[in-house]
Design a protein around this motif. Structure first.
Motif, PDB file in Angstrom:
ATOM      1  N   MET A   1      60.933  39.339  28.661  1.00 14.39           N
ATOM      2  CA  MET A   1      60.527  40.417  29.536  1.00 14.39           C
ATOM      3  C   MET A   1      59.921  39.811  30.802  1.00 14.39           C
ATOM      4  O   MET A   1      59.089  38.912  30.732  1.00 14.39           O
ATOM      5  N   LYS A   2      60.343  40.315  31.928  1.00  6.88           N
ATOM      6  CA  LYS A   2      59.825  39.850  33.206  1.00  6.88           C
ATOM      7  C   LYS A   2      58.412  40.395  33.421  1.00  6.88           C
ATOM      8  O   LYS A   2      58.143  41.568  33.197  1.00  6.88           O
ATOM      9  N   THR A   3      57.507  39.515  33.872  1.00  9.73           N
ATOM     10  CA  THR A   3      56.131  39.900  34.180  1.00  9.73           C
ATOM     11  C   THR A   3      55.804  39.419  35.587  1.00  9.73           C
ATOM     12  O   THR A   3      56.120  38.283  35.945  1.00  9.73           O
ATOM     13  N   ILE A   4      55.183  40.286  36.361  1.00  9.58           N
ATOM     14  CA  ILE A   4      54.761  39.951  37.722  1.00  9.58           C
ATOM     15  C   ILE A   4      53.242  40.026  37.777  1.00  9.58           C
ATOM     16  O   ILE A   4      52.647  41.008  37.337  1.00  9.58           O
ATOM     17  N   ILE A   5      52.630  38.984  38.324  1.00  8.79           N
ATOM     18  CA  ILE A   5      51.184  38.991  38.547  1.00  8.79           C
ATOM     19  C   ILE A   5      50.974  39.184  40.042  1.00  8.79           C
ATOM     20  O   ILE A   5      51.357  38.340  40.848  1.00  8.79           O
ATOM     21  N   HIS A   6      50.378  40.308  40.379  1.00  8.22           N
ATOM     22  CA  HIS A   6      50.168  40.689  41.776  1.00  8.22           C
ATOM     23  C   HIS A   6      48.688  40.521  42.125  1.00  8.22           C
ATOM     24  O   HIS A   6      47.818  40.952  41.367  1.00  8.22           O
ATOM     25  N   VAL A   7      48.402  39.902  43.277  1.00  6.55           N
ATOM     26  CA  VAL A   7      47.031  39.778  43.767  1.00  6.55           C
ATOM     27  C   VAL A   7      46.840  40.844  44.836  1.00  6.55           C
ATOM     28  O   VAL A   7      47.527  40.839  45.857  1.00  6.55           O
ATOM     29  N   ASN A   8      45.905  41.760  44.599  1.00  4.70           N
ATOM     30  CA  ASN A   8      45.700  42.891  45.495  1.00  4.70           C
ATOM     31  C   ASN A   8      44.655  42.539  46.554  1.00  4.70           C
ATOM     32  O   ASN A   8      43.449  42.569  46.307  1.00  4.70           O
ATOM     33  N   GLN A   9      45.128  42.207  47.757  1.00  2.00           N
ATOM     34  CA  GLN A   9      44.250  41.839  48.870  1.00  2.00           C
ATOM     35  C   GLN A   9      43.319  42.981  49.274  1.00  2.00           C
ATOM     36  O   GLN A   9      42.193  42.742  49.704  1.00  2.00           O
ATOM     37  N   HIS A  10      43.791  44.221  49.138  1.00  2.00           N
ATOM     38  CA  HIS A  10      42.960  45.369  49.503  1.00  2.00           C
ATOM     39  C   HIS A  10      41.716  45.435  48.621  1.00  2.00           C
ATOM     40  O   HIS A  10      40.618  45.738  49.098  1.00  2.00           O
ATOM     41  N   VAL A  11      41.870  45.151  47.337  1.00  3.05           N
ATOM     42  CA  VAL A  11      40.727  45.177  46.418  1.00  3.05           C
ATOM     43  C   VAL A  11      39.790  44.014  46.724  1.00  3.05           C
ATOM     44  O   VAL A  11      38.567  44.163  46.682  1.00  3.05           O
ATOM     45  N   ILE A  12      40.330  42.841  47.065  1.00  5.30           N
ATOM     46  CA  ILE A  12      39.491  41.702  47.443  1.00  5.30           C
ATOM     47  C   ILE A  12      38.618  42.080  48.635  1.00  5.30           C
ATOM     48  O   ILE A  12      37.402  41.861  48.629  1.00  5.30           O
ATOM     49  N   ARG A  13      39.218  42.687  49.661  1.00  2.00           N
ATOM     50  CA  ARG A  13      38.455  43.095  50.844  1.00  2.00           C
ATOM     51  C   ARG A  13      37.413  44.156  50.507  1.00  2.00           C
ATOM     52  O   ARG A  13      36.283  44.091  50.992  1.00  2.00           O
ATOM     53  N   ARG A  14      37.808  45.128  49.699  1.00  6.56           N
ATOM     54  CA  ARG A  14      36.869  46.189  49.313  1.00  6.56           C
ATOM     55  C   ARG A  14      35.700  45.608  48.512  1.00  6.56           C
ATOM     56  O   ARG A  14      34.542  45.979  48.727  1.00  6.56           O
ATOM     57  N   ASN A  15      35.983  44.684  47.610  1.00 11.52           N
ATOM     58  CA  ASN A  15      34.916  44.037  46.841  1.00 11.52           C
ATOM     59  C   ASN A  15      33.942  43.316  47.771  1.00 11.52           C
ATOM     60  O   ASN A  15      32.727  43.394  47.596  1.00 11.52           O
ATOM     61  N   ARG A  16      34.493  42.597  48.744  1.00 12.62           N
ATOM     62  CA  ARG A  16      33.650  41.867  49.699  1.00 12.62           C
ATOM     63  C   ARG A  16      32.802  42.817  50.536  1.00 12.62           C
ATOM     64  O   ARG A  16      31.612  42.591  50.739  1.00 12.62           O
ATOM     65  N   THR A  17      33.420  43.885  51.013  1.00 12.49           N
ATOM     66  CA  THR A  17      32.746  44.832  51.895  1.00 12.49           C
ATOM     67  C   THR A  17      31.652  45.602  51.177  1.00 12.49           C
ATOM     68  O   THR A  17      30.564  45.802  51.718  1.00 12.49           O
ATOM     69  N   HIS A  18      31.930  46.047  49.953  1.00 12.46           N
ATOM     70  CA  HIS A  18      31.005  46.925  49.234  1.00 12.46           C
ATOM     71  C   HIS A  18      30.208  46.222  48.136  1.00 12.46           C
ATOM     72  O   HIS A  18      29.475  46.878  47.395  1.00 12.46           O
ATOM     73  N   GLY A  19      30.362  44.900  48.008  1.00 14.43           N
ATOM     74  CA  GLY A  19      29.624  44.157  46.989  1.00 14.43           C
ATOM     75  C   GLY A  19      30.041  44.512  45.576  1.00 14.43           C
ATOM     76  O   GLY A  19      29.249  44.414  44.645  1.00 14.43           O
TER      77      GLY A  19
END
Length: 77
Positions: A1-19
């Motif tokens: 089965m094919k599996t893709i691991i996606h890194v969500n840049q939007h969540v990284i930025r939101r985490n940084r911005t909102h702690g």
């Protein structure tokens, strides 16, 4: 089965911005989406071959918050 691991840049930025510390990795198959801070990649025998890691509280010396670690050889193209 094919599996893709996606890194969500939007969540990284939101985490940084909102702690926040929400998972930034999405492990996708045709059946499901799983969200995580670490994704462990295993071979057919169950042995760990690599990890994708999100660690904003302890980044690498270069400043990276997400990276892949493995002890196996890696080819580049």
């Amino acid at each position: 089965m094919k599996t893709i691991i996606h890194v969500n840049q939007h969540v990284i930025r939101r985490n940084r911005t909102h702690g926040e510390n929400e998972p930034v990795l999405t492990v996708k198959t045709y059946k499901s989406n799983a969200y995580a801070h670490t994704a462990i990649i295993r071979d057919a025998n169950g042995a760990e071959v690599a990890r994708v890691i999100y660690r904003p509280d302890r980044p690498l010396p270069c400043g990276a918050h997400v990276w892949i670690e493995t002890y196996l050889s890696v080819e580049t193209e």
